[in-house]
Write a protein that holds these residues in place. Structure first.
Motif, short mmCIF file in Angstrom:
data_model
loop_
_atom_site.label_atom_id
_atom_site.label_comp_id
_atom_site.label_asym_id
_atom_site.label_seq_id
_atom_site.Cartn_x
_atom_site.Cartn_y
_atom_site.Cartn_z
N THR A 180 0.83 -1.21 0.00
CA THR A 180 0.00 0.00 0.00
C THR A 180 0.86 1.25 0.00
O THR A 180 0.59 2.22 -0.74
CB THR A 180 -0.93 0.00 1.22
N LEU A 181 1.90 1.25 0.83
CA LEU A 181 2.80 2.41 0.88
C LEU A 181 3.51 2.62 -0.45
O LEU A 181 3.67 3.76 -0.90
CB LEU A 181 3.83 2.23 2.01
N ALA A 182 3.92 1.53 -1.09
CA ALA A 182 4.61 1.66 -2.38
C ALA A 182 3.67 2.23 -3.44
O ALA A 182 4.05 3.13 -4.20
CB ALA A 182 5.15 0.30 -2.82
N LEU A 183 2.44 1.72 -3.50
CA LEU A 183 1.48 2.21 -4.48
C LEU A 183 1.13 3.68 -4.22
O LEU A 183 1.12 4.51 -5.15
CB LEU A 183 0.21 1.36 -4.44
N ALA A 184 0.86 4.02 -2.96
CA ALA A 184 0.51 5.40 -2.62
C ALA A 184 1.68 6.34 -2.89
O ALA A 184 1.49 7.46 -3.37
CB ALA A 184 0.08 5.48 -1.16
N GLY A 185 2.90 5.89 -2.58
CA GLY A 185 4.08 6.72 -2.85
C GLY A 185 4.28 6.95 -4.34
O GLY A 185 4.65 8.06 -4.75
N LEU A 186 4.04 5.92 -5.14
CA LEU A 186 4.19 6.06 -6.59
C LEU A 186 3.18 7.07 -7.14
O LEU A 186 3.55 7.98 -7.90
CB LEU A 186 4.01 4.71 -7.26
N ALA B 44 10.95 12.49 -6.77
CA ALA B 44 9.58 12.79 -6.35
C ALA B 44 8.91 11.56 -5.75
O ALA B 44 8.26 11.65 -4.70
CB ALA B 44 8.78 13.30 -7.55
N VAL B 45 9.05 10.41 -6.40
CA VAL B 45 8.44 9.19 -5.88
C VAL B 45 9.07 8.79 -4.56
O VAL B 45 8.38 8.40 -3.60
CB VAL B 45 8.56 8.05 -6.92
N ALA B 46 10.41 8.88 -4.47
CA ALA B 46 11.09 8.54 -3.22
C ALA B 46 10.67 9.49 -2.10
O ALA B 46 10.45 9.06 -0.96
CB ALA B 46 12.60 8.60 -3.42
N ALA B 47 10.54 10.78 -2.40
CA ALA B 47 10.13 11.75 -1.39
C ALA B 47 8.71 11.46 -0.91
O ALA B 47 8.43 11.51 0.30
CB ALA B 47 10.21 13.17 -1.96
N ALA B 48 7.81 11.16 -1.85
CA ALA B 48 6.43 10.86 -1.46
C ALA B 48 6.36 9.58 -0.63
O ALA B 48 5.64 9.53 0.38
CB ALA B 48 5.56 10.73 -2.70
#
Length: 281
Positions: free
Chosen positions: A111-117, A154-158
């Motif tokens: 979930t965290l990976a999808l939301a971060g992406l 951006a993805v890493a920051a999110a």
């Protein structure tokens, strides 16, 4: 001909101010997200919405404060207002998708990976939509590799911000997480700006449609800044957010007759007075 691009017209003033706004929005957004974890039965949708709007406004304000220092020496730079406002809406909505995903679907790695992406790509979309609002006598072009690097940042920051929102406890720890988030978001912006080159059509210095950075300054600062101030007041006057304590591990408050006896349950105070067998005369 190639234009001379300068992203630091006012020196360190705009980068530092942009970084502080990103930190402020991140801090408020993270605390609001933590609020739903500390008290799951609170108004979750409201706190998540406030958190998403805080982070989105912080990122958007960071971008346009930083853009005040952007200039091309051979041409005048102006902005298209509708696209500028649209970039704010994109920032808030896409950050909201990430925050609500974590808030309602849990904090698992997937979930965290999808939301971060999703959130990271939305932050990047806000940045490049804001760049599309530029109006100048020339054409913008981008270095593909540098743009790709900005997307990764951006993805890493999110992802880091969402992880911090569900993992970090305590006010000072959240403050540190928001500072790291500010570095990542600001770094993404200036990485994206490093990819920009401008091919100028001419050197006439003519006038083009759109508002100048100076004309955008007041609404840019007053609108989102007032909102962030109000969000800060809400956070400041919420005891659970200020203390940052996890009440989920605390014992439930005593009720009924136990509360009437000072909160101590009968199990720890000996047998109940009315539980002993009655004696016959």
């Amino acid at each position: 001909m190639e234009g001379t691009v300068d992203g630091f017209r006012y020196g360190l003033v705009t980068p530092v101010a942009a970084y502080l706004m990103a930190c402020l929005g991140g801090a408020l957004g993270l605390r609001c997200t933590v609020r739903t974890l500390l008290s799951p039965h609170s108004f979750k949708a409201g706190w998540l919405g406030l958190g998403a709007a805080s982070i989105g406004c912080g990122i958007w304000t960071m971008h346009f404060i930083a853009m005040l220092g952007f200039r091309v020496e051979e041409t005048r730079v102006r902005y298209d207002v509708p696209l500028t406002v649209l970039s704010l809406l994109v920032a808030v909505v896409v950050v909201g998708v990430g925050v609500f995903t974590v808030g309602y679907r849990g904090t698992g790695p997937g979930t965290l990976a999808l939301a971060g992406l999703v959130t990271g790509l939305g932050v990047a979309a806000m940045h490049y939509l804001g760049m599309a609002a530029l109006r100048l006598d020339g054409d913008l072009s981008y270095d593909v590799l540098t743009v790709g690097l900005s997307l990764v940042i951006a993805v890493a920051a999110a992802g880091a911000a969402l992880w911090a929102a569900v993992s970090v406890r305590g006010f000072l720890a959240s403050l540190g997480a928001s500072m790291v988030m500010g570095v990542a978001v600001t770094g993404m912006h200036y990485t994206g700006m490093a990819a920009v080159s401008v091919h100028v059509h001419g050197t006439s210095g003519g006038t083009w449609d759109g508002d100048s950075p100076a004309a955008l300054l007041l609404p840019m600062l007053l609108g989102p800044a007032v909102f962030l101030l109000l969000a800060g007041v809400v956070v400041m006057f919420d005891p659970l957010l200020v203390l940052g304590e996890d009440d989920r591990n605390r014992a439930p408050a005593p009720s009924g007759r136990a509360a009437a006896h000072g909160g101590a349950p009968y199990a720890s105070a000996g047998p109940r007075p009315d539980s002993s067998p009655s004696r016959r005369p």
